[in-house]
Design a protein around this motif. Structure first.
Motif, PDB file in Angstrom:
ATOM      1  N   ALA A  62       5.289   0.534   4.384  1.00 32.28           N
ATOM      2  CA  ALA A  62       4.235   1.481   6.150  1.00 32.28           C
ATOM      3  C   ALA A  62       2.951   2.526   4.731  1.00 32.28           C
ATOM      4  N   ASP A  63       4.201   3.526   3.924  1.00 36.73           N
ATOM      5  CA  ASP A  63       3.208   3.681   2.203  1.00 36.73           C
ATOM      6  C   ASP A  63       2.599   3.099   1.772  1.00 36.73           C
ATOM      7  N   LEU A  64       3.159   1.799   1.936  1.00 41.61           N
ATOM      8  CA  LEU A  64       1.971   0.674   0.806  1.00 41.61           C
ATOM      9  C   LEU A  64       0.912   0.152   1.393  1.00 41.61           C
ATOM     10  N   ARG A  65       0.946  -0.033   2.524  1.00 44.80           N
ATOM     11  CA  ARG A  65      -0.298   0.006   3.561  1.00 44.80           C
ATOM     12  C   ARG A  65      -1.109   1.672   3.447  1.00 44.80           C
ATOM     13  N   GLU A  66      -0.989   2.481   3.847  1.00 52.11           N
ATOM     14  CA  GLU A  66      -1.666   3.727   3.587  1.00 52.11           C
ATOM     15  C   GLU A  66      -2.580   4.043   2.231  1.00 52.11           C
ATOM     16  N   GLU A  67      -1.224   3.943   1.687  1.00 52.71           N
ATOM     17  CA  GLU A  67      -2.248   3.379   0.179  1.00 52.71           C
ATOM     18  C   GLU A  67      -3.672   2.203  -0.479  1.00 52.71           C
ATOM     19  N   GLY A  68      -3.330   1.391   0.617  1.00 57.91           N
ATOM     20  CA  GLY A  68      -4.649   0.439   0.795  1.00 57.91           C
ATOM     21  C   GLY A  68      -4.084  -0.893   0.247  1.00 57.91           C
ATOM     22  N   VAL A  69      -3.089  -0.921   0.225  1.00 56.18           N
ATOM     23  CA  VAL A  69      -1.906  -2.313  -0.792  1.00 56.18           C
ATOM     24  C   VAL A  69      -2.528  -3.279   0.422  1.00 56.18           C
ATOM     25  N   GLN A  70      -2.705  -4.679   0.754  1.00 58.47           N
ATOM     26  CA  GLN A  70      -2.718  -5.600   1.085  1.00 58.47           C
ATOM     27  C   GLN A  70      -1.553  -6.485   1.523  1.00 58.47           C
ATOM     28  N   THR A  71      -1.756  -6.855   2.505  1.00 57.40           N
ATOM     29  CA  THR A  71       0.024  -7.856   3.100  1.00 57.40           C
ATOM     30  C   THR A  71       0.298  -8.340   2.510  1.00 57.40           C
ATOM     31  N   THR A  72      -0.062  -9.696   2.187  1.00 61.47           N
ATOM     32  CA  THR A  72      -0.213 -10.359   0.866  1.00 61.47           C
ATOM     33  C   THR A  72      -0.040  -9.919   0.000  1.00 61.47           C
ATOM     34  N   GLU A  73      -0.187  -8.796  -0.934  1.00 56.17           N
ATOM     35  CA  GLU A  73       0.389  -8.818  -1.908  1.00 56.17           C
ATOM     36  C   GLU A  73       1.877  -7.866  -2.188  1.00 56.17           C
ATOM     37  N   ILE A  74       2.120  -6.978  -1.139  1.00 47.03           N
ATOM     38  CA  ILE A  74       2.770  -6.845  -0.652  1.00 47.03           C
ATOM     39  C   ILE A  74       4.273  -8.003  -0.665  1.00 47.03           C
ATOM     40  N   LEU A  75       3.568  -8.980   0.344  1.00 47.24           N
ATOM     41  CA  LEU A  75       4.698  -9.797  -0.023  1.00 47.24           C
ATOM     42  C   LEU A  75       5.052 -10.808  -0.965  1.00 47.24           C
ATOM     43  N   LYS A  76       4.238 -10.866  -2.344  1.00 40.22           N
ATOM     44  CA  LYS A  76       4.394 -10.834  -3.452  1.00 40.22           C
ATOM     45  C   LYS A  76       4.883  -9.933  -3.974  1.00 40.22           C
ATOM     46  N   ASP A  77       4.874  -9.019  -3.878  1.00 40.51           N
ATOM     47  CA  ASP A  77       5.833  -8.330  -5.139  1.00 40.51           C
ATOM     48  C   ASP A  77       7.288  -8.270  -4.000  1.00 40.51           C
ATOM     49  N   ILE A  78       7.805  -8.479  -2.636  1.00 42.70           N
ATOM     50  CA  ILE A  78       9.008  -8.543  -2.231  1.00 42.70           C
ATOM     51  C   ILE A  78       9.367 -10.321  -2.621  1.00 42.70           C
ATOM     52  N   ARG A  79       8.542 -11.407  -2.409  1.00 38.53           N
ATOM     53  CA  ARG A  79       9.767 -12.885  -3.286  1.00 38.53           C
ATOM     54  C   ARG A  79       9.954 -12.072  -4.231  1.00 38.53           C
ATOM     55  N   LYS A  80       8.947 -11.400  -5.400  1.00 40.11           N
ATOM     56  CA  LYS A  80       9.430 -11.382  -6.768  1.00 40.11           C
ATOM     57  C   LYS A  80      10.838 -10.861  -6.568  1.00 40.11           C
ATOM     58  N   LYS A  81      10.854  -9.907  -6.049  1.00 44.46           N
ATOM     59  CA  LYS A  81      11.961  -9.216  -6.258  1.00 44.46           C
ATOM     60  C   LYS A  81      12.976  -9.619  -5.582  1.00 44.46           C
ATOM     61  N   GLU A  82      12.959 -10.405  -4.256  1.00 45.93           N
ATOM     62  CA  GLU A  82      14.091 -11.073  -3.998  1.00 45.93           C
ATOM     63  C   GLU A  82      14.914 -12.141  -5.346  1.00 45.93           C
ATOM     64  N   GLU A  83      13.776 -12.769  -5.586  1.00 47.80           N
ATOM     65  CA  GLU A  83      13.794 -14.117  -6.457  1.00 47.80           C
ATOM     66  C   GLU A  83      14.564 -12.780  -8.144  1.00 47.80           C
ATOM     67  N   LYS A  84      14.392 -12.336  -8.248  1.00 47.93           N
ATOM     68  CA  LYS A  84      14.946 -10.682  -9.284  1.00 47.93           C
ATOM     69  C   LYS A  84      16.767 -10.982  -8.183  1.00 47.93           C
ATOM     70  N   SER A  85      16.257 -10.890  -7.584  1.00 51.60           N
ATOM     71  CA  SER A  85      18.158 -10.442  -7.277  1.00 51.60           C
ATOM     72  C   SER A  85      18.984 -11.245  -7.221  1.00 51.60           C
ATOM     73  N   LYS A  86      18.084 -12.280  -7.386  1.00 60.06           N
ATOM     74  CA  LYS A  86      18.938 -14.509  -6.710  1.00 60.06           C
ATOM     75  C   LYS A  86      20.278 -14.530  -7.787  1.00 60.06           C
ATOM     76  N   ASN A  87      19.621 -14.297  -9.019  1.00 58.59           N
ATOM     77  CA  ASN A  87      20.052 -14.271 -10.246  1.00 58.59           C
ATOM     78  C   ASN A  87      20.234 -13.860 -11.520  1.00 58.59           C
ATOM     79  N   PRO A  88      21.085 -12.536 -10.948  1.00 55.46           N
ATOM     80  CA  PRO A  88      21.596 -11.270 -11.469  1.00 55.46           C
ATOM     81  C   PRO A  88      22.095 -11.766 -13.065  1.00 55.46           C
TER      82      PRO A  88
END
Length: 110
Positions: A62-88
């Protein structure tokens, strides 16, 4: 042996309660689910169940959307973070290699 999940990751909160906690409408929450930004579990009766981690993620979205970030960009960021956390272990190895490189580069040039 099943890994014990943190209380923050247990899917026990209804969509109505999530709506109250986040200030998002039920429609917005469902939209974020459609966009694959959030993944609730379904009860045996088909109702969505969210975790405290999901609530935090929705508030960040919600904060990111208020700043104008598109959902596609948010999804890319989420996937990057999930990928990093899979292999600590691999992440730790890369960090250590970076520290070693920086250390020896500094000594060699210093």
């Amino acid at each position: 042996m099943q890994e014990e999940r943190s209380y923050k990751d247990k899917k026990v909160i209804s969509i109505g309660t999530v709506s109250e906690l986040t200030g998002l409408s039920v429609r917005q929450i469902r939209y974020y689910e459609e966009r694959q930004l959030i993944s609730p579990e379904r009860s045996s009766k088909g109702t969505r169940k969210y975790s405290f981690s999901d609530v935090e993620r929705l508030m960040n979205i919600a904060d990111l959307r208020e700043e104008g970030v598109q959902t596609t960009e948010i999804l890319k960021d989420i996937r990057k973070k999930e990928e990093k956390s899979k292999n600590p272990a691999q992440l730790r190895k890369k960090m250590l290699q970076g520290q070693l490189n920086a250390h020896f580069q500094y000594k060699h040039n210093g």
